[in-house]
Design an enzyme around this catalytic site. Sequence first.
Site, mmCIF file in Angstrom:
data_model
loop_
_atom_site.group_PDB
_atom_site.id
_atom_site.type_symbol
_atom_site.label_atom_id
_atom_site.label_comp_id
_atom_site.label_asym_id
_atom_site.label_seq_id
_atom_site.Cartn_x
_atom_site.Cartn_y
_atom_site.Cartn_z
ATOM 1 N N ALA A 37 0.972 -1.291 0.127
ATOM 2 C CA ALA A 37 -0.040 0.257 -0.002
ATOM 3 C C ALA A 37 0.953 1.346 -0.085
ATOM 4 C CB ALA A 37 -0.941 0.097 1.344
ATOM 5 N N GLY A 70 -2.060 -14.768 -2.833
ATOM 6 C CA GLY A 70 -2.212 -13.925 -4.102
ATOM 7 C C GLY A 70 -3.147 -12.941 -4.059
ATOM 8 N N GLU A 134 -9.774 -20.033 -3.140
ATOM 9 C CA GLU A 134 -9.550 -19.785 -1.630
ATOM 10 C C GLU A 134 -11.018 -19.545 -0.956
ATOM 11 O OE1 GLU A 134 -5.309 -18.161 -0.582
ATOM 12 O OE2 GLU A 134 -6.732 -16.605 -1.139
ATOM 13 N N ASP A 235 1.563 0.119 15.193
ATOM 14 C CA ASP A 235 2.055 1.515 15.322
ATOM 15 C C ASP A 235 1.143 2.492 14.729
ATOM 16 O OD1 ASP A 235 4.295 0.208 16.402
ATOM 17 O OD2 ASP A 235 5.607 0.887 14.795
ATOM 18 N N HIS A 256 -6.325 -16.569 11.354
ATOM 19 C CA HIS A 256 -6.153 -17.498 10.096
ATOM 20 C C HIS A 256 -6.187 -18.991 10.779
ATOM 21 C CE1 HIS A 256 -4.671 -19.682 6.788
ATOM 22 N NE2 HIS A 256 -4.854 -18.481 5.855
ATOM 23 N N ARG A 302 -12.899 -18.428 6.890
ATOM 24 C CA ARG A 302 -11.842 -18.620 7.939
ATOM 25 C C ARG A 302 -12.286 -18.437 9.526
ATOM 26 N NH1 ARG A 302 -7.245 -14.886 5.236
ATOM 27 N NH2 ARG A 302 -6.743 -16.136 3.375
ATOM 28 N N HIS A 363 -4.259 -12.803 12.205
ATOM 29 C CA HIS A 363 -3.676 -12.622 10.726
ATOM 30 C C HIS A 363 -3.776 -11.137 10.347
ATOM 31 C CE1 HIS A 363 -2.555 -13.993 7.025
ATOM 32 N NE2 HIS A 363 -3.749 -14.059 6.330
ATOM 33 N N ARG A 398 -12.809 -10.655 6.370
ATOM 34 C CA ARG A 398 -12.194 -9.979 4.889
ATOM 35 C C ARG A 398 -12.110 -11.369 4.246
ATOM 36 N NH1 ARG A 398 -5.924 -10.746 3.099
ATOM 37 N NH2 ARG A 398 -6.478 -12.257 4.853
HETATM 38 C C1 LIG Z 1 2.135 -14.393 6.080
HETATM 39 C C2 LIG Z 1 1.135 -13.441 5.449
HETATM 40 C C3 LIG Z 1 0.176 -14.012 4.326
HETATM 41 C C4 LIG Z 1 -0.731 -13.107 3.598
HETATM 42 N N1 LIG Z 1 -0.979 -13.489 2.489
HETATM 43 C C5 LIG Z 1 -2.114 -12.805 1.834
HETATM 44 C C6 LIG Z 1 -2.353 -13.184 0.418
HETATM 45 O O1 LIG Z 1 -2.126 -13.896 -0.075
HETATM 46 N N2 LIG Z 1 -3.484 -12.263 -0.254
HETATM 47 C C7 LIG Z 1 -3.580 -11.064 0.414
HETATM 48 O O2 LIG Z 1 -4.309 -10.600 -0.095
HETATM 49 N N3 LIG Z 1 -3.184 -10.749 1.543
HETATM 50 C C8 LIG Z 1 -2.415 -11.766 2.314
HETATM 51 N N4 LIG Z 1 -2.151 -11.260 3.508
HETATM 52 C C9 LIG Z 1 -2.303 -9.931 3.993
HETATM 53 C C10 LIG Z 1 -1.715 -8.946 3.177
HETATM 54 O O3 LIG Z 1 -0.328 -9.386 3.272
HETATM 55 C C11 LIG Z 1 -1.461 -7.665 3.841
HETATM 56 O O4 LIG Z 1 -2.734 -7.213 4.401
HETATM 57 C C12 LIG Z 1 -0.999 -6.431 3.107
HETATM 58 O O5 LIG Z 1 0.067 -6.844 2.524
HETATM 59 C C13 LIG Z 1 -0.740 -5.102 3.916
HETATM 60 O O6 LIG Z 1 -0.376 -4.218 3.049
HETATM 61 P P1 LIG Z 1 0.228 -2.849 3.805
HETATM 62 O O7 LIG Z 1 1.149 -2.078 2.720
HETATM 63 O O8 LIG Z 1 -0.876 -2.188 4.256
HETATM 64 O O9 LIG Z 1 1.180 -3.194 4.915
HETATM 65 P P2 LIG Z 1 2.335 -4.080 5.023
HETATM 66 O O10 LIG Z 1 2.752 -4.864 3.890
HETATM 67 O O11 LIG Z 1 2.386 -4.825 6.486
HETATM 68 O O12 LIG Z 1 3.710 -2.649 5.354
HETATM 69 C C14 LIG Z 1 3.557 -1.994 6.469
HETATM 70 C C15 LIG Z 1 4.854 -1.310 6.469
HETATM 71 O O13 LIG Z 1 4.729 -0.416 7.562
HETATM 72 C C16 LIG Z 1 5.828 -0.219 8.388
HETATM 73 N N5 LIG Z 1 5.908 0.310 9.599
HETATM 74 C C17 LIG Z 1 5.019 -0.116 10.760
HETATM 75 N N6 LIG Z 1 5.130 0.670 11.638
HETATM 76 C C18 LIG Z 1 6.221 1.727 11.268
HETATM 77 C C19 LIG Z 1 6.593 2.909 11.942
HETATM 78 N N7 LIG Z 1 6.204 2.930 13.270
HETATM 79 N N8 LIG Z 1 7.376 3.553 11.483
HETATM 80 C C20 LIG Z 1 7.795 3.456 10.189
HETATM 81 N N9 LIG Z 1 7.475 2.308 9.494
HETATM 82 C C21 LIG Z 1 6.480 1.530 9.891
HETATM 83 C C22 LIG Z 1 6.531 -1.628 8.240
HETATM 84 O O14 LIG Z 1 7.838 -1.835 8.391
HETATM 85 C C23 LIG Z 1 6.055 -2.052 6.836
HETATM 86 O O15 LIG Z 1 7.109 -1.579 5.911
HETATM 87 C C24 LIG Z 1 -0.945 -12.010 4.059
HETATM 88 C C25 LIG Z 1 -0.389 -11.548 5.458
HETATM 89 C C26 LIG Z 1 0.620 -12.416 5.896
HETATM 90 C C27 LIG Z 1 1.165 -11.947 7.344
#
Ligand SMILES: Cc1cc2nc3c(=O)[nH]c(=O)nc-3n(C[C@H](O)[C@H](O)[C@H](O)COP(=O)(O)OP(=O)(O)OC[C@H]3O[C@@H](n4cnc5c(N)ncnc54)[C@H](O)[C@@H]3O)c2cc1C
Length: 555
Positions: A37, A70, A134, A235, A256, A302, A363, A398
């Site tokens: 994101a 995915g 899924e 955070d 999960h 789930r 999860h 979700r």
């Molecule tokens: C093992 C696993 C498998 C998954 N598989 C799937 C899947 O197959 N399909 C799907 O749709 N979803 C899946 N999900 C969920 C999905 O991965 C997440 O919901 C999605 O990637 C979230 O993206 P994001 O960019 O919002 O957050 P994240 O990818 O979690 O990124 C958050 C970022 O914020 C940073 N951050 C946090 N706190 C701070 C701070 N205080 N200061 C600076 N930086 C900070 C972190 O270091 C990180 O870089 C999975 C999740 C997990 C854990």
Amino acid sequence: MVPTDDPFLQRRYLVSFEGHRLGHIFTDVLVIGCGAAGLRSAIEASQFGEVIIATKDGLTESNSYHAQGGLAAAMDSADSPSAHVEDTLRTGCGLSSEAVVREVLGGAPDHIRQMQRWGVVFDEDHGRLDLGREGGHGVNRIVHAAGDATGRILTDALLACARQDPRLKIFDNCFVLDLLTDPPAGGDGARCVGAITFHERYGLQVIRARRTILAAGGAGTLWRETTNPPVETADGMAMAFRAGAEIADAEFMQFHPTTLYVAGSTRSLISEAVRGEGGYLVDRAGRRFMADYHEMAELAPRDVVSRAILDHLAATGATNVYLDVRHLGADGFAHRFPQIDRQCREFGISPGEDLIPVHPAAHYMIGGVRADIAGRTSLPGLLACGEASCTGLHGANRLASNSLTEALVLGSRCGRTAGEALAAGDEELGPRMIDWQNPHSDRTSLDLADIRNSLRSVMWRNVGIVRRGSRLAETLDIIGFWGHYVLDKEFYDAAGWEVQNMLTSALLVSTGALRRQETRGVHYRVDFPELDPAWRRHQMLRRSEQGLVVRDEEV
Ligand SMILES: Cc1cc2nc3c(=O)[nH]c(=O)nc-3n(C[C@H](O)[C@H](O)[C@H](O)COP(=O)(O)OP(=O)(O)OC[C@H]3O[C@@H](n4cnc5c(N)ncnc54)[C@H](O)[C@@H]3O)c2cc1C
């Protein structure tokens, strides 16, 4: 309004600072977080101005990088966005925003094609996308890459794209402590003007930004059992709350059903796609039990599978159940799920021959910083996207693999909103220095690891898959007690700030869970086991100088 002398509501910033003594960096847009994101929003926003991404650890420490299954998108001619919308709304149990669902899922195929143009090679079968299945999806619609390494491939492609962009800079190992507001104390009329950060090499700094995008990911680490990497300490939720932004539906954490359950291992996820490909759940007697609990058996939603596993464990006295994939064959499994196969083998488990011990774990955080379809939050100047936000896409539950899709579609939309606001030039960043002084605390030093572990245990026990009012109230007392002597301190490194954020977010989750007296989606109350139509509303929690403000909003 709940008036209180509660430390959770008094402390506006984690640390004291004097603006004129700190280095200042100025940018158009600050993005907090380097997951899918954050990266996607930054790439979009950089078309309009200068962007800095601050991320607290390495570039690949995120939920995004670890994603396996995915991205859900209607890519097949036999499928349609409206069928995807239907499945999503059904799973969301009446709490989804239909407009957001339509926007995200309607835009999903274009974003998949965009990722292909940016170099992602999704898995194919005879020249067509190999679409996985899924739980909760009526058809095969999960696009994946390198088998079960979708998150890594996607993140690498977004990082490559970001690195090519001269207007976009990434600060790794740069911990964001707090959102900076003007006036600094927040309150009515306050605006987000950037953040206070701590960089390994440069110490405390101020990053002033005309727009700030919060994309700080999830909250899994609040619970003892979780699939999330250690950086996911909520955070984002805690800092937005301190700054006065509304937090929505914090009680909805998705658990999960299947994580690898081996003493000493991290709780590695065993993707739902494994069940989608025909893997099934058995107990220690080798009996397939899911059909006893739901007609969709292993492919039930789930929350149903997670609760069924817990019930079955209670009934059989076992500590875990097993995934049986032996009928898929060792080679077939290793080919389709190379990462999971490798993780199992590290612990001497050969999926083609052995049962895989599994257990549920926290999860995906459905709740988060309240954001509209364009990423705008209740705090001017602050936008939010991805898992840190709550737009109403997921409702009360979700649908699998909708979150990476959300990260791309709404991440991009959020970046555009920030960029367009710059172009409108509605305000300039003033040179004003901001200071903050916390009251001094001379209380004793703390064993932070002990507090962190105790919090995670109590959250797992009392605010987990199955909840009860008395246990939730007890949890609030415990967290409140810890808060009194943890939140009055100032810490000088991430370990302390993370524990303070975890306590604050745990308070929000438990407050929401106690207040919602019904069972809906992933929120299961044994003392209120039915879905109550009167609760078809979102709960917003906000900090004000007078106390905790609770606001309900009809769907
Ligand atoms: C093992 C696993 C498998 C998954 N598989 C799937 C899947 O197959 N399909 C799907 O749709 N979803 C899946 N999900 C969920 C999905 O991965 C997440 O919901 C999605 O990637 C979230 O993206 P994001 O960019 O919002 O957050 P994240 O990818 O979690 O990124 C958050 C970022 O914020 C940073 N951050 C946090 N706190 C701070 C701070 N205080 N200061 C600076 N930086 C900070 C972190 O270091 C990180 O870089 C999975 C999740 C997990 C854990």
